[in-house]
Design a protein around this motif. Structure first.
Motif, short mmCIF file in Angstrom:
data_model
loop_
_atom_site.label_atom_id
_atom_site.label_comp_id
_atom_site.label_asym_id
_atom_site.label_seq_id
_atom_site.Cartn_x
_atom_site.Cartn_y
_atom_site.Cartn_z
N LEU A 12 -2.21 4.23 7.52
CA LEU A 12 -3.05 3.18 7.22
C LEU A 12 -4.50 3.59 7.19
O LEU A 12 -5.21 3.06 6.23
CB LEU A 12 -2.64 2.04 7.79
CG LEU A 12 -1.04 1.50 7.48
CD1 LEU A 12 -0.91 0.31 8.67
CD2 LEU A 12 -1.02 1.17 6.10
N LYS A 13 -5.00 4.27 8.06
CA LYS A 13 -6.37 4.41 8.37
C LYS A 13 -6.94 5.37 7.50
O LYS A 13 -7.89 4.97 6.62
CB LYS A 13 -6.81 4.69 9.72
CG LYS A 13 -6.91 3.77 10.71
CD LYS A 13 -7.51 4.17 12.01
CE LYS A 13 -7.59 3.46 13.14
NZ LYS A 13 -7.94 3.84 14.38
N TYR A 55 3.99 0.69 19.82
CA TYR A 55 4.09 1.21 18.52
C TYR A 55 2.51 1.46 18.07
O TYR A 55 1.68 0.87 18.59
CB TYR A 55 4.34 -0.05 17.53
CG TYR A 55 5.60 -0.74 17.62
CD1 TYR A 55 6.72 -0.31 17.16
CD2 TYR A 55 5.78 -1.74 18.68
CE1 TYR A 55 7.93 -0.68 17.46
CE2 TYR A 55 7.13 -2.42 18.89
CZ TYR A 55 8.25 -1.83 18.21
OH TYR A 55 9.40 -2.21 18.63
N ASP A 56 2.60 2.78 17.03
CA ASP A 56 1.39 3.08 16.65
C ASP A 56 1.21 2.17 15.33
O ASP A 56 1.87 2.41 14.29
CB ASP A 56 1.50 4.65 16.37
CG ASP A 56 -0.02 4.93 15.65
OD1 ASP A 56 -0.68 4.18 15.19
OD2 ASP A 56 -0.31 6.33 15.72
N ARG A 57 0.34 1.20 15.15
CA ARG A 57 0.20 0.27 14.06
C ARG A 57 -0.59 0.89 13.12
O ARG A 57 -0.84 0.31 12.06
CB ARG A 57 -0.05 -1.08 14.69
CG ARG A 57 0.91 -1.70 15.43
CD ARG A 57 0.52 -3.02 15.89
NE ARG A 57 0.77 -3.77 14.71
CZ ARG A 57 0.53 -5.20 14.63
NH1 ARG A 57 0.01 -5.93 15.93
NH2 ARG A 57 0.39 -6.04 13.51
N ASN A 58 -1.11 2.14 13.15
CA ASN A 58 -1.70 3.02 11.99
C ASN A 58 -0.73 3.88 11.35
O ASN A 58 -1.25 4.47 10.34
CB ASN A 58 -2.92 3.69 12.66
CG ASN A 58 -3.86 2.83 13.43
OD1 ASN A 58 -4.35 2.10 12.80
ND2 ASN A 58 -4.17 3.31 14.69
N VAL A 59 0.35 3.76 11.77
CA VAL A 59 1.32 4.86 11.05
C VAL A 59 2.63 4.07 10.65
O VAL A 59 3.27 3.57 11.49
CB VAL A 59 1.53 6.10 11.72
CG1 VAL A 59 2.67 6.89 11.10
CG2 VAL A 59 0.44 6.70 12.21
N ILE A 60 3.00 4.06 9.35
CA ILE A 60 4.30 3.22 8.81
C ILE A 60 5.15 4.67 8.61
O ILE A 60 4.88 5.45 7.75
CB ILE A 60 4.00 2.64 7.65
CG1 ILE A 60 3.12 1.55 8.23
CG2 ILE A 60 5.48 2.04 7.25
CD1 ILE A 60 3.10 0.47 7.07
N GLU A 61 6.53 4.55 9.16
CA GLU A 61 7.62 5.46 9.11
C GLU A 61 7.90 4.80 7.75
O GLU A 61 8.28 3.72 7.22
CB GLU A 61 8.58 5.60 9.98
CG GLU A 61 8.06 6.44 11.23
CD GLU A 61 9.27 6.55 12.33
OE1 GLU A 61 10.16 6.95 11.61
OE2 GLU A 61 8.68 7.04 13.37
N VAL A 62 8.57 5.90 6.91
CA VAL A 62 9.03 5.56 5.63
C VAL A 62 10.47 6.20 5.48
O VAL A 62 10.62 7.56 5.78
CB VAL A 62 8.01 6.08 4.32
CG1 VAL A 62 8.52 5.93 2.90
CG2 VAL A 62 6.54 5.51 4.54
N ARG A 82 1.07 -1.22 -0.08
CA ARG A 82 -0.06 -0.10 0.10
C ARG A 82 0.87 1.21 0.02
O ARG A 82 0.58 2.37 -0.70
CB ARG A 82 -0.84 -0.13 1.16
CG ARG A 82 -1.82 -0.85 1.25
CD ARG A 82 -2.68 -0.90 2.47
NE ARG A 82 -3.38 0.17 2.66
CZ ARG A 82 -4.01 0.41 3.94
NH1 ARG A 82 -4.40 -0.48 4.77
NH2 ARG A 82 -4.48 1.61 4.11
N VAL A 83 2.11 1.28 0.77
CA VAL A 83 2.73 2.21 1.01
C VAL A 83 3.64 2.65 -0.50
O VAL A 83 3.39 3.68 -1.09
CB VAL A 83 3.72 2.29 2.06
CG1 VAL A 83 4.99 3.38 1.88
CG2 VAL A 83 3.28 2.29 3.34
#
Length: 132
Positions: free
Chosen positions: A118-119, A70-77, A23-24
Motif C-alpha cells: 500500500l505504501k 497485522y502488517d497493515r501496509n501489505v495486503i495478501e492477494v 487500489r489492488v
C-alpha cells in the motif's frame, strides 16, 4: 471502595477496506494474466504476523495459527478461477486466512496470488496461471 469490572471485548476484525481493495484491483486489472476481474474469486487480507510459539502450538494441535498482529501496509492477494467447482465470482476481505485457502490442491484451474504494498503502490504476484 468502587469495584471496576472490565467486560471481555471481542477484538475488532482487522481487514482491508473497500478503498484498499479498489487500489489492488486497479493494479490487477492491468495484468494480461488477470484481465476481467469478474473471472476471479478474489480474497484479500492484511499480512498477518505470528509469534513462533503460537505457530508451534497450532501445528501440534492441527489448526491454523492465530495472528499476533497485522502488517497493515501489505495486503495478501489470493485469486481463483470463478466458476470452477466451488469458486464463485466477487471479492471479499478477511481478517485471517479463510478456511481451506491454504490447502494444497492438484485440480486444474487458474490461480494468482501475491501481495500489494500500500505504501509503495506496488503489486507483487508470485504466481498467475494454471494451478500446477
Amino acid at each position: 471502595m468502587p469495584l471496576f469490572l472490565l467486560a471481555a471485548c471481542t477484538p475488532r476484525e482487522v481487514k482491508p477496506t473497500e478503498a484498499e481493495m479498489d487500489r489492488v484491483e486497479a493494479a490487477l486489472a492491468k495484468l494480461p494474466c488477470i484481465g476481467d476481474l469478474s473471472r476471479w474469486e478474489r480474497q484479500y487480507l492484511y499480512h498477518p504476523d505470528f509469534f513462533a510459539e503460537e505457530v508451534a502450538t497450532a501445528s501440534k494441535e492441527g489448526r491454523a495459527p492465530r495472528p499476533s498482529g497485522y502488517d497493515r501496509n501489505v495486503i495478501e492477494v489470493h485469486l481463483r478461477e470463478a466458476g470452477f467447482e466451488e469458486f464463485g465470482s466477487g471479492r471479499k476481505s478477511y481478517s485471517n486466512y479463510p478456511p481451506g485457502s491454504l490447502d494444497s490442491d492438484d485440480r486444474k484451474y487458474l490461480i494468482a496470488y501475491g501481495s500489494y504494498d500500500l505504501k509503495g503502490d506496488k503489486l507483487h504476484l508470485a504466481a498467475c496461471g494454471p494451478n500446477m
